[in-house]
Scaffold this motif. Structure first.
Motif, PDB file in Angstrom:
ATOM      1  N   ASP A 204      28.388  73.486  66.932  1.00  0.00           N
ATOM      2  CA  ASP A 204      27.842  72.269  67.512  1.00  0.00           C
ATOM      3  C   ASP A 204      28.393  72.060  68.923  1.00  0.00           C
ATOM      4  N   VAL A 205      27.581  71.446  69.769  1.00  0.00           N
ATOM      5  CA  VAL A 205      27.958  71.166  71.151  1.00  0.00           C
ATOM      6  C   VAL A 205      27.919  69.653  71.352  1.00  0.00           C
ATOM      7  N   LEU A 206      29.025  69.100  71.853  1.00  0.00           N
ATOM      8  CA  LEU A 206      29.096  67.685  72.198  1.00  0.00           C
ATOM      9  C   LEU A 206      29.041  67.562  73.713  1.00  0.00           C
ATOM     10  N   ILE A 207      28.019  66.882  74.212  1.00  0.00           N
ATOM     11  CA  ILE A 207      27.858  66.636  75.647  1.00  0.00           C
ATOM     12  C   ILE A 207      28.409  65.241  75.923  1.00  0.00           C
TER      13      ILE A 207
ATOM     14  N   PRO B  87      31.068  68.088  62.930  1.00  0.00           N
ATOM     15  CA  PRO B  87      31.656  69.287  62.330  1.00  0.00           C
ATOM     16  C   PRO B  87      32.561  70.002  63.328  1.00  0.00           C
ATOM     17  N   GLN B  88      33.591  70.632  62.819  1.00  0.00           N
ATOM     18  CA  GLN B  88      34.508  71.403  63.648  1.00  0.00           C
ATOM     19  C   GLN B  88      34.381  72.869  63.282  1.00  0.00           C
ATOM     20  N   PRO B  89      34.557  73.799  64.180  1.00  0.00           N
ATOM     21  CA  PRO B  89      34.865  73.543  65.579  1.00  0.00           C
ATOM     22  C   PRO B  89      33.645  73.011  66.324  1.00  0.00           C
ATOM     23  N   CYS B  90      33.910  72.423  67.448  1.00  0.00           N
ATOM     24  CA  CYS B  90      32.857  71.831  68.275  1.00  0.00           C
ATOM     25  C   CYS B  90      33.157  72.180  69.720  1.00  0.00           C
ATOM     26  N   LEU B  91      32.166  72.671  70.423  1.00  0.00           N
ATOM     27  CA  LEU B  91      32.323  72.957  71.835  1.00  0.00           C
ATOM     28  C   LEU B  91      31.985  71.683  72.606  1.00  0.00           C
ATOM     29  N   ILE B  92      32.811  71.323  73.573  1.00  0.00           N
ATOM     30  CA  ILE B  92      32.632  70.067  74.306  1.00  0.00           C
ATOM     31  C   ILE B  92      32.318  70.364  75.764  1.00  0.00           C
ATOM     32  N   LEU B  93      31.219  69.781  76.249  1.00  0.00           N
ATOM     33  CA  LEU B  93      30.874  69.811  77.669  1.00  0.00           C
ATOM     34  C   LEU B  93      31.244  68.445  78.216  1.00  0.00           C
ATOM     35  N   LEU B  94      32.161  68.409  79.167  1.00  0.00           N
ATOM     36  CA  LEU B  94      32.793  67.153  79.557  1.00  0.00           C
ATOM     37  C   LEU B  94      32.641  66.851  81.037  1.00  0.00           C
TER      38      LEU B  94
ATOM     39  N   ALA C 110      46.815  66.644  67.253  1.00  0.00           N
ATOM     40  CA  ALA C 110      46.989  67.912  66.537  1.00  0.00           C
ATOM     41  C   ALA C 110      45.659  68.485  66.047  1.00  0.00           C
ATOM     42  N   GLU C 111      44.729  67.620  65.639  1.00  0.00           N
ATOM     43  CA  GLU C 111      43.447  68.097  65.115  1.00  0.00           C
ATOM     44  C   GLU C 111      42.545  68.675  66.207  1.00  0.00           C
ATOM     45  N   PHE C 112      42.653  68.150  67.414  1.00  0.00           N
ATOM     46  CA  PHE C 112      41.717  68.527  68.479  1.00  0.00           C
ATOM     47  C   PHE C 112      42.363  69.243  69.652  1.00  0.00           C
ATOM     48  N   LYS C 113      43.656  69.526  69.584  1.00  0.00           N
ATOM     49  CA  LYS C 113      44.341  70.104  70.740  1.00  0.00           C
ATOM     50  C   LYS C 113      43.800  71.465  71.151  1.00  0.00           C
ATOM     51  N   LYS C 114      43.177  72.173  70.226  1.00  0.00           N
ATOM     52  CA  LYS C 114      42.612  73.485  70.556  1.00  0.00           C
ATOM     53  C   LYS C 114      41.100  73.423  70.767  1.00  0.00           C
ATOM     54  N   SER C 115      40.574  72.232  70.973  1.00  0.00           N
ATOM     55  CA  SER C 115      39.137  72.081  71.211  1.00  0.00           C
ATOM     56  C   SER C 115      38.697  72.935  72.395  1.00  0.00           C
ATOM     57  N   ILE C 116      37.493  73.454  72.277  1.00  0.00           N
ATOM     58  CA  ILE C 116      36.921  74.296  73.327  1.00  0.00           C
ATOM     59  C   ILE C 116      36.188  73.360  74.285  1.00  0.00           C
ATOM     60  N   VAL C 117      36.734  73.214  75.493  1.00  0.00           N
ATOM     61  CA  VAL C 117      36.182  72.261  76.454  1.00  0.00           C
ATOM     62  C   VAL C 117      35.800  72.985  77.737  1.00  0.00           C
TER      63      VAL C 117
ATOM     64  N   TYR D 157      28.891  83.549  74.661  1.00  0.00           N
ATOM     65  CA  TYR D 157      30.180  83.063  74.161  1.00  0.00           C
ATOM     66  C   TYR D 157      30.034  82.497  72.755  1.00  0.00           C
ATOM     67  N   CYS D 158      29.022  81.687  72.552  1.00  0.00           N
ATOM     68  CA  CYS D 158      28.804  81.070  71.234  1.00  0.00           C
ATOM     69  C   CYS D 158      28.260  82.049  70.220  1.00  0.00           C
ATOM     70  N   ARG D 159      27.442  82.973  70.647  1.00  0.00           N
ATOM     71  CA  ARG D 159      26.838  83.918  69.704  1.00  0.00           C
ATOM     72  C   ARG D 159      27.784  85.042  69.319  1.00  0.00           C
ATOM     73  N   GLY D 160      28.625  85.484  70.232  1.00  0.00           N
ATOM     74  CA  GLY D 160      29.460  86.640  69.950  1.00  0.00           C
ATOM     75  C   GLY D 160      30.890  86.327  69.558  1.00  0.00           C
ATOM     76  N   ASN D 161      31.282  85.081  69.713  1.00  0.00           N
ATOM     77  CA  ASN D 161      32.671  84.693  69.465  1.00  0.00           C
ATOM     78  C   ASN D 161      32.909  84.391  67.996  1.00  0.00           C
ATOM     79  N   GLU D 162      34.089  84.713  67.503  1.00  0.00           N
ATOM     80  CA  GLU D 162      34.505  84.377  66.145  1.00  0.00           C
ATOM     81  C   GLU D 162      35.344  83.108  66.233  1.00  0.00           C
ATOM     82  N   PHE D 163      34.767  81.994  65.816  1.00  0.00           N
ATOM     83  CA  PHE D 163      35.454  80.702  65.870  1.00  0.00           C
ATOM     84  C   PHE D 163      36.209  80.453  64.578  1.00  0.00           C
ATOM     85  N   PRO D 164      37.346  79.741  64.658  1.00  0.00           N
ATOM     86  CA  PRO D 164      38.045  79.377  63.418  1.00  0.00           C
ATOM     87  C   PRO D 164      37.263  78.308  62.679  1.00  0.00           C
TER      88      PRO D 164
END
Length: 138
Positions: free
Chosen positions: A7-10, A57-64, A84-91, A130-137
């Motif tokens: 999921d992507v959060l804008i 849902p997590q993980p979530c990619l954030i465009l900020l 602690a829950e979001f410190k590794k968020s992909i931003v 990045y989103c299609r080929g990456n293995e996200f936790p």
């Protein structure tokens, strides 16, 4: 994740810019589910599932974006990195700010990339593989 898509959060206070991102995703056949928040406070509510918002849902990619009312992008980034829950968020930053101080501040808080809105196409072309080929936790 929905159907293996992250999921992507804008997080953007300008509805026209939010829709421009969604249009760019559609044109690039980038089918990831998108959500939007108008500022950092709303984004935190969505990420945490607070104030009546369902939790994203997590993980979530954030465009900020950086310049927003109530809570700007750098402050939201600080909040995420201190949680602690979001410190590794992909931003990824998506902003009009070309200021070196903003760019440095964002990278000091471990953003994955910094894109100017005028380079939206480059951001989409970066995110798609990045989103299609990456293995996200999970």
């Amino acid at each position: 994740m929905t159907d293996g898509l992250i999921d992507v959060l804008i997080v953007e206070d300008n509805e026209i810019d939010t829709e421009a991102v969604r249009r760019a995703f559609r044109r690039a056949d980038f089918a990831n589910p998108t959500h939007s928040a108008c500022d950092g406070e709303e984004a935190l509510d969505m990420l945490r599932g607070s104030h009546g918002r369902p939790k994203l849902p997590q993980p979530c990619l954030i465009l900020l974006d950086i310049n927003m009312p109530r809570m700007d992008g750098i402050t939201l980034l600080e909040e995420l990195r201190d949680d602690a829950e979001f410190k590794k968020s992909i931003v990824f930053m998506l902003t009009t700010s070309g200021y070196e101080t903003d760019r440095k501040s964002a990278y000091e808080k471990n953003v994955a990339g910094y894109f100017l809105k005028e380079n939206l196409g480059a951001l989409v072309e970066t995110l798609k593989p990045y989103c299609r080929g990456n293995e996200f936790p999970c």
